[in-house]
Scaffold this active site. Structure first.
Site, PDB file in Angstrom:
ATOM      1  N   ASN A 115      40.413   6.171 -21.410  1.00  0.00           N
ATOM      2  CA  ASN A 115      40.856   6.497 -20.222  1.00  0.00           C
ATOM      3  C   ASN A 115      42.083   5.757 -20.109  1.00  0.00           C
ATOM      4  O   ASN A 115      43.153   6.247 -19.966  1.00  0.00           O
ATOM      5  CB  ASN A 115      40.151   6.154 -19.015  1.00  0.00           C
ATOM      6  CG  ASN A 115      39.011   7.143 -18.815  1.00  0.00           C
ATOM      7  OD1 ASN A 115      39.359   8.384 -19.138  1.00  0.00           O
ATOM      8  ND2 ASN A 115      38.028   6.775 -17.822  1.00  0.00           N
TER       9      ASN A 115
ATOM     10  N   HIS B   2       0.854  -1.141   0.053  1.00  0.00           N
ATOM     11  CA  HIS B   2       0.037   0.025  -0.084  1.00  0.00           C
ATOM     12  C   HIS B   2       0.719   1.123  -0.103  1.00  0.00           C
ATOM     13  O   HIS B   2       0.786   2.257  -0.875  1.00  0.00           O
ATOM     14  CB  HIS B   2      -0.993   0.082   1.172  1.00  0.00           C
ATOM     15  CG  HIS B   2      -1.831   1.271   1.450  1.00  0.00           C
ATOM     16  ND1 HIS B   2      -1.272   2.200   1.813  1.00  0.00           N
ATOM     17  CD2 HIS B   2      -2.940   1.541   0.779  1.00  0.00           C
ATOM     18  CE1 HIS B   2      -2.162   3.357   1.922  1.00  0.00           C
ATOM     19  NE2 HIS B   2      -3.239   3.043   1.185  1.00  0.00           N
TER      20      HIS B   2
ATOM     21  N   CYS C 188      33.901   3.877 -25.720  1.00  0.00           N
ATOM     22  CA  CYS C 188      33.068   4.168 -24.544  1.00  0.00           C
ATOM     23  C   CYS C 188      33.642   5.240 -23.540  1.00  0.00           C
ATOM     24  O   CYS C 188      34.975   4.860 -22.999  1.00  0.00           O
ATOM     25  CB  CYS C 188      32.886   2.768 -23.854  1.00  0.00           C
ATOM     26  SG  CYS C 188      34.155   1.851 -23.645  1.00  0.00           S
TER      27      CYS C 188
END
Length: 794
Positions: A704, A421, A752
């Site tokens: 990187n 709920h 990426c």
């Protein structure tokens, strides 16, 4: 229509067009009995009283005037809401049944007992208001349900209580807010064969993800015993999610999530008649076991998909498992009214920067962040003390809490799952909530300043103090088309569904090590060598995590596969490139049991990582488990869009060794459509690109590491941050050369990294060089799309 039919109608004679006659719930049950029985949907048999019967009952007992007078006094301020509701309900319960209605109900009850082979039938008695489950008129738990009602006298008394529940305090308030005339809303009663879920299990399911609106999954919550505890949020249920598009293949098991809930209590029958139930504690065995088997999860998911297809919209359903027969039943179905109507053209992205210590975690509802003061209320009797705009902290909620939930900034509960709920109402109100924390009412205190964060995926956190965070609007209605494919970098499976609306071309980087770290938590070699582990503390923790597995290695395989499957599901059938684990030795060592299997290195960044681990005797068995997880993901679950990527592969000879080990473990490049990529992050990958291209289907440039190893700069060094430059001419030469040489050999190339989103000039450079794909974090997706579109214009 006969006199009896004016009062009672069997489910098989009803359809969804009969809402005005028998309300939303009962018309839907009739629709399923009539239209979906032959398609495998099982609904417990039963009948419904009509709105005509309700109005006749009200008229026969002169209650219209009682109701009108009571509401007038409420509006005039002469009576409180509680006094008004109590007076009307008492008058209804004291009413007498008109003889024709009484006889119609009892006659149908006797026939239902005869049809089902019972002398005195136990039934569920459900309320179905004629205005409920309509767009803009739905709210959780407006009227009552009574279970285990047995005997004619008990049935008639319970039906009067159903009628009275049309005038609970919350229902009166809700109708006033929605502008419904109290005398224009009628109530139908559904009387249904009682499924013996008291000795089985039950729960709620949605044919859509309730948090993200991802429409390709079925969400199932399950607990032992009767279903009211799941609906009310009194227990933390099991949670399962199933990917719908793959359900049509009976040989696949596309269960993308299985979480075992605490299931602290269960509701059972308290007596022989009268609808009495009680809660009792569950056993340790019940708490530690799943309520449903994989086959039952899949069967329920197929039923949800069938129901959704029939109604042509996402659905909210309740189900029950009969403990005597093992049969699964659908006991309610209604339209889902939150996510299916959400704005699909804009997303809000919340980023939390600086926080205090984590006080609690639980299941997150929504994706927002809110900071404020706690208002701790443990009993509904004390809701008058709630301070508007506070963060409501309580054990659990039911419909009586709705008035203050509407005034809260956020909600935190001890118990409950994503279909409780508290979760449903928070979702409808657009409030962030964290449910099932276990002990929020014990840890937090009144007026305490905290931050509620639902921005981290499925797990929400309560932080001490007021955190620093920002909110960004991501607009999707003007995303440009690009020739260059733009993909997503995803790591956290629990947050993956949030980004399903982005028009991405797949996932360019799914980091396996993130799933291992966040979900598996155990070093794979510690599972392979569990019996000889010397670290007793780690061994004890591993034993708890793997308690449901006879073979502890299976825990690694299944947990990893399910985590990755959530990422694969977001993009299916578009490609999802999964990078095999790329921890450094110091990071592997921090996994449970990891210190015993990892060497200490001076420079782990260029040490025993990536490809060199996979064929090494020190990790070969661990890599075999990674391969098994990929096989489960592709072959058992059906996500054949998964592409495998090998990181930090220093030479073609090393590539051959890794590909050989993969083949030994059932992952042979080219078989079953399997593609294998390699990271382009070492200068040797560029220099010997033609040789790598004969061994792999594509390259993914890790900018990187490539920058680090080209410039000789530690990427983590703060002192050298100004020297680390992905746009340095030497790095650009590496990227351009790799693209050119790979394309000459027929291999694809992607990148990426964040540089294309931070630097439009970098995006232009990649486009000019002919990059095939660019993969970025979801919050950068729109910006990169725009940068690339500009670059493609020349």
């Amino acid at each position: 229509m006969s006199a009896a039919n004016r009062n009672v109608i069997w489910f098989e004679d009803l359809s969804r067009g009969d809402v005005g006659l028998v309300g939303g719930k009962n018309s839907s049950l009739g629709e399923m009995v009539q239209q979906l029985g032959q398609k495998g949907i099982s609904v417990p048999p039963g009948f419904a009283t009509t709105s005509d019967a309700f109005r006749a009952f009200i008229k026969a007992n002169n209650l219209n005037q009682v109701i009108a007078d009571a509401m007038d006094q409420l509006d005039a301020g002469k009576r409180t809401l509680a006094e008004t509701g109590s007076a009307v309900r008492a008058a209804i319960v004291a009413g007498d049944w008109p003889e024709d209605i009484r006889e119609a109900i009892l006659s149908a009850y006797r026939e239902l007992a005869e049809r089902t082979g019972h002398d005195e039938l136990s039934v569920a008695v459900r309320s179905s208001a004629t205005a409920e489950d309509l767009p803009d008129a739905s709210f959780a738990g407006q009227q009552e349900t009574f279970l285990n009602v047995r005997g004619e006298a008990a049935l008639l008394a319970t039906c009067r209580r159903c009628y009275a529940s049309l005038f609970t305090d919350r229902a009166i308030t809700y109708r006033k807010l929605k502008g419904f005339d109290h005398n224009q809303v009628a109530l139908s009663i559904g009387v249904q064969l009682m499924v013996r879920s008291d000795i089985g299990g039950s729960g709620v399911m949605f044919s859509i993800d309730t948090e993200s609106g991802f429409d390709k999954v079925v969400l199932i919550n399950a607990a032992w015993g009767l279903g009211e505890n799941v609906v009310q949020g009194a227990v933390t249920p099991d949670e399962y999610e199933v990917y719908k598009p793959l359900l049509e293949n009976p040989g696949l098991k596309p269960i993308v999530e299985k979480t075992c809930g605490a299931k602290e209590i269960k509701m059972i029958y308290a007596g022989a008649e009268g609808g009495e139930t009680k809660n009792v504690p569950t056993s340790k065995a019940e708490r530690g076991a799943y309520v449903l088997s994989d086959d039952e999860i899949l069967e329920l998911a197929r039923q949800a998909a069938t129901i959704e297809k029939h109604y042509g919209q996402p659905m909210d359903m309740e189900w029950a498992k009969d403990g005597e027969t093992g049969k699964l039943y659908i006991v309610q179905a209604r339209p889902e009214t939150v996510q299916s109507r959400a704005d699909v053209t804009a997303l809000k992205s919340y980023t939390v920067h600086k926080t205090g210590k984590t006080l609690l975690t639980g299941l997150s509802v929504g994706s927002a962040v809110k900071a404020g003061r706690v208002c701790l209320i443990e009993n509904v009797r004390d809701i008058d003390s709630f301070v508007d705009g506070s963060i409501l902290v309580t054990s659990t909620t039911d419909p009586d809490w709705v008035p203050i939930m509407k005034r809260a900034a956020a909600i935190v509960t001890d118990h409950g799952g994503r279909t409780s709920h508290a979760a449903i109402v928070s979702r409808e109100l657009g409030l962030p909530a964290i449910v099932g924390t276990g002990d929020a009412t014990h840890i937090l205190h009144d007026q305490q300043e905290v931050t509620i964060s639902c921005a981290g995926g499925e797990e929400g956190a309560v932080y001490e103090g007021i955190a620093e965070y920002e909110v960004e609007d991501v607009h999707l209605d003007h995303v440009p088309d690009t020739k260059t494919r733009i993909m997503l970098n995803l790591a956290d499976p629990s947050a993956a569904f949030r980004w399903w609306r982005l028009p991405a071309d797949g996932v360019g980087l799914a980091r396996m090590e993130f799933v291992v770290n966040s979900a598996v938590k155990v070093h794979p070699m510690a599972l392979v060598n569990f019996d000889t582990l010397k670290d007793e503390d780690a061994k004890a923790e591993i034993a708890v995590l793997t308690r449901r597995y006879d073979n502890k290695s299976d825990y690694f395989v299944e947990t990893l596969a399910r985590g990755l499957s959530r990422i694969a599901a977001v993009a299916y059938p578009k490609p999802v490139i999964v990078r095999m684990s790329d921890f450094k030795t110091n990071e592997y060592a921090e996994l449970l049991g990891g210190h015993a299997f990892e060497p200490k290195e001076e420079n782990p960044m260029i040490g025993f990582r990536g490809a060199s681990r996979y064929y090494s005797d020190a990790y070969r068995e661990g890599f075999a488990l990674e391969c098994k997880a990929i096989r489960m993901l592709r072959e058992d679950m059906g996500f054949d869009n998964v592409v495998v990527m090998i990181p930090f592969c220093r030479s073609p000879a090393e590539a051959d060794k890794v590909l050989g080990v993969m083949a030994e473990n059932g992952l042979k490049r080219g078989e079953n459509g399997l593609q294998v990529y390699v990271m382009g992050e070492i200068p040797s990958n560029v220099i010997r690109a033609a040789e790598f291209a004969t061994r792999f289907d594509g390259f993914s440039i890790g900018s990187n590491d490539l920058t680090q190893l080209t410039l000789g700069v530690d990427r983590d060094s703060g002192e050298l941050a100004d020297v680390f430059d992905e746009s340095d001419p030497a790095v650009i030469w590496m990227i351009e050369t790799l693209i050119a040489r790979a394309h000459e050999a027929g291999a694809k190339v992607g990148l990426c990294g964040q540089a294309p989103s931070n630097n439009p000039a970098f995006a232009k450079l990649l486009v000019k060089a002919g990059i095939d794909t660019i993969s970025v974090t979801p919050d950068s997706f729109v910006a990169v799309k725009q940068n690339v579109a500009e670059a493609e214009k020349g």
